[in-house]
Scaffold this active site. Structure first.
Site, PDB file in Angstrom:
ATOM      1  CG  HIS A 148      -0.228   0.401   2.486  1.00  0.00           C
ATOM      2  ND1 HIS A 148       0.541  -0.480   3.190  1.00  0.00           N
ATOM      3  CD2 HIS A 148      -0.157   1.571   3.144  1.00  0.00           C
ATOM      4  CE1 HIS A 148       1.046   0.128   4.236  1.00  0.00           C
ATOM      5  NE2 HIS A 148       0.654   1.382   4.236  1.00  0.00           N
TER       6      HIS A 148
HETATM    7  C1  UD1 Z   1      -2.228   6.055   5.041  1.00  0.00           C
HETATM    8  C2  UD1 Z   1      -0.934   6.569   5.656  1.00  0.00           C
HETATM    9  C3  UD1 Z   1       0.108   5.451   5.734  1.00  0.00           C
HETATM   10  C4  UD1 Z   1      -0.471   4.252   6.437  1.00  0.00           C
HETATM   11  C5  UD1 Z   1      -1.749   3.834   5.744  1.00  0.00           C
HETATM   12  C6  UD1 Z   1      -2.389   2.644   6.423  1.00  0.00           C
HETATM   13  C7  UD1 Z   1      -0.413   8.943   5.206  1.00  0.00           C
HETATM   14  C8  UD1 Z   1       0.441   9.868   4.427  1.00  0.00           C
HETATM   15  N1  UD1 Z   1      -0.322   7.643   4.867  1.00  0.00           N
HETATM   16  O1  UD1 Z   1      -1.977   5.752   3.671  1.00  0.00           O
HETATM   17  O2  UD1 Z   1       1.222   5.888   6.463  1.00  0.00           O
HETATM   18  O3  UD1 Z   1       0.473   3.190   6.412  1.00  0.00           O
HETATM   19  O4  UD1 Z   1      -2.665   4.934   5.756  1.00  0.00           O
HETATM   20  O5  UD1 Z   1      -3.375   2.102   5.601  1.00  0.00           O
HETATM   21  O6  UD1 Z   1      -1.126   9.354   6.085  1.00  0.00           O
HETATM   22  N2  UD1 Z   1      -9.116   5.179   0.253  1.00  0.00           N
HETATM   23  C9  UD1 Z   1     -10.361   4.602   0.129  1.00  0.00           C
HETATM   24  N3  UD1 Z   1     -11.010   4.297   1.284  1.00  0.00           N
HETATM   25  C10 UD1 Z   1     -10.498   4.506   2.512  1.00  0.00           C
HETATM   26  C11 UD1 Z   1      -9.226   5.095   2.607  1.00  0.00           C
HETATM   27  C12 UD1 Z   1      -8.536   5.427   1.473  1.00  0.00           C
HETATM   28  O7  UD1 Z   1     -10.875   4.391  -0.953  1.00  0.00           O
HETATM   29  O8  UD1 Z   1     -11.149   4.167   3.506  1.00  0.00           O
HETATM   30  C13 UD1 Z   1      -8.352   5.470  -0.997  1.00  0.00           C
HETATM   31  C14 UD1 Z   1      -8.602   6.824  -1.558  1.00  0.00           C
HETATM   32  O9  UD1 Z   1      -8.622   6.723  -2.938  1.00  0.00           O
HETATM   33  C15 UD1 Z   1      -7.378   7.612  -1.132  1.00  0.00           C
HETATM   34  C16 UD1 Z   1      -6.287   6.544  -1.120  1.00  0.00           C
HETATM   35  O10 UD1 Z   1      -6.960   5.339  -0.750  1.00  0.00           O
HETATM   36  O11 UD1 Z   1      -7.117   8.637  -1.983  1.00  0.00           O
HETATM   37  C17 UD1 Z   1      -5.163   6.812  -0.176  1.00  0.00           C
HETATM   38  O12 UD1 Z   1      -5.666   7.043   1.123  1.00  0.00           O
HETATM   39  P1  UD1 Z   1      -4.897   7.998   2.159  1.00  0.00           P
HETATM   40  O13 UD1 Z   1      -5.684   8.111   3.398  1.00  0.00           O
HETATM   41  O14 UD1 Z   1      -4.514   9.243   1.480  1.00  0.00           O
HETATM   42  O15 UD1 Z   1      -3.519   7.267   2.472  1.00  0.00           O
HETATM   43  P2  UD1 Z   1      -3.153   5.704   2.591  1.00  0.00           P
HETATM   44  O16 UD1 Z   1      -2.544   5.275   1.316  1.00  0.00           O
HETATM   45  O17 UD1 Z   1      -4.277   4.882   3.113  1.00  0.00           O
END
Ligand code: UD1
Length: 382
Positions: free
Chosen positions: A226
């Site tokens: 991820h």
């Molecule tokens: C975040 C943390 C990372 C952690 C990870 C655990 C930061 C910079 N990164 O990364 O350190 O290891 O969480 O999982 O804070 N999305 C969904 N549904 C959700 C959540 C996210 O669809 O419930 C998708 C969205 O398209 C979003 C993307 O995942 O844009 C990334 O989500 P984001 O919260 O920005 O960061 P993570 O990659 O989850």
């Protein structure tokens, strides 16, 4: 004593649940002996960073985390937008609640926003999982953890190495700051839940693995992926999937798909393909513990899973060039493979011949990190 806990992303729910349990135990013990004001009142703030049921609510249900007192609804967005919106909303909550302390976890955007909002209001910050470093400044997590550590008054480190990392940056235990190696709250959590997960989770059956005869079912590899540095780079993503597909020829690789990874696979047109990888939805904490424990080996870019593999004594291959958890590498249970197909496949093929050390237990504490943290906070503020 009132504290505000800030969470937002999946691993933070696990970490915060351990401290919440320790707080509840402290309050129970304190009921008769102490005055009401000495008990801890925890206000839980959920930034909304993770919001899908399988990334969020299922953890609250399994770990019996109290429902958030505030849900800020700041979901996906660019780093600046996400962090900025959280900062604005958290400030409003902190001004209203006026806590004695704000507790933040790990290294996500929610961590940094919580720490920065509190520090600007002169509210002391406690950072759980302080002092970790990858020394890779291109990682959002590294920026978040360095800044959070420098803003914090209470730095609760999971290992001795983390304390030493802070010392190099001039952050040390003393009059201004408390810096303590308390152990890892995720270790507390695994000790508390691994037996329950073993009983409750039906994931192996659901995935069609035969669980009748063996104590450990090792007919699959478990993979997770991820990190933005891997998912947002098409070359790396394809290369890692190529390696998993190769390894999966004889023994399939099960991969619970993080939403970020799913999104990027669509962007790079990687569906369908990789027939030896069994892509599944994100899974709950109990299902994850059960899948980890029974896997032949784990391939991951997650920090928490590297440690869980070590605690469960499952060989781990870390799909990165560096790790914050060097102790697991030194123990022989974890190997850094980078992201190239050849290296990953080779390392996994030579898994059996590798030397591993069972010594070194205690690196992550004694399973009472959360109690130690609560004790320190109570001593400081009561
Ligand atoms: C975040 C943390 C990372 C952690 C990870 C655990 C930061 C910079 N990164 O990364 O350190 O290891 O969480 O999982 O804070 N999305 C969904 N549904 C959700 C959540 C996210 O669809 O419930 C998708 C969205 O398209 C979003 C993307 O995942 O844009 C990334 O989500 P984001 O919260 O920005 O960061 P993570 O990659 O989850």
């Amino acid at each position: 004593m009132k504290i505000v806990t800030i969470v937002g992303a999946r691993p933070q729910f696990i970490k915060a649940a351990a401290i919440s349990r320790a707080i509840q135990e402290f309050n129970k013990r304190s009921k008769t002996r102490l005055y009401e004001e000495r008990r801890i009142r925890e206000i839980l703030v959920h930034t909304g960073q993770h919001y899908d049921y399988l990334m969020d609510k299922v953890f609250f249900e399994e770990l019996k985390l109290p429902q958030p007192d505030y849900h800020l609804g700041v979901g996906s967005g660019s780093h600046a937008k996400q962090t900025g919106m959280m900062l604005e909303h958290i400030e409003i909550v902190l001004k209203k609640e006026k806590p004695k302390i704000v507790v933040v976890y790990g290294d996500t955007n929610s961590t940094l926003a919580g720490a920065l909002a509190a520090a600007k209001l002169n509210i002391p910050v406690a950072h759980v999982e302080a002092g970790l470093r990858s020394y890779n400044q291109t990682m959002a997590e590294e920026i978040n953890r360095v800044l959070t550590d420098h803003l914090s008054t209470y730095l609760f480190c999971p290992t001795g190495q983390a304390v030493r990392n802070l010392l190099k940056e001039g952050i040390k235990d003393g009059k201004k700051r408390i810096v303590k190696n308390v152990g890892d709250v995720m270790y507390d959590s695994i000790l508390c839940y691994s037996k329950i997960a073993e009983k409750k989770s039906t994931i192996l059956k659901n995935l069609g693995f035969d669980t009748r005869h063996e104590t450990r079912v090792t007919s699959y590899y478990l993979a997770t992926l991820h990190r933005a540095e891997n998912t947002d780079d098409p070359k790396k993503l394809k290369s890692i999937f190529g390696a998993l597909n190769e390894i999966g020829k004889n023994t399939p690789a099960v991969l619970p798909l993080h939403p970020r990874t799913r999104k990027m696979m669509k962007v790079y047109h990687l569906f369908p393909g990789f027939k030896n990888i069994k892509f599944i939805e994100p899974i709950s904490y109990f299902d994850m513990l059960k899948l980890e424990k029974n896997a032949k080996a784990i391939l991951t870019d997650s920090g928490g899973i590297q440690k869980e593999a070590y605690w469960l004594r499952v060989p781990c291959f870390t799909l990165r060039d560096e790790t914050e958890w060097m102790e697991t590498i030194k123990s022989g249970w974890n190997v850094l493979t980078g992201t190239g197909v050849k290296r990953i496949v080779n390392e996994v093929r030579h898994m059996e011949g590798r030397r591993r050390y069972l010594k070194g237990d205690g690196i992550f504490g004694d399973g009472r990190a959360s109690h130690k943290i609560v004790q320190i906070l109570v001593r400081e503020f009561n």
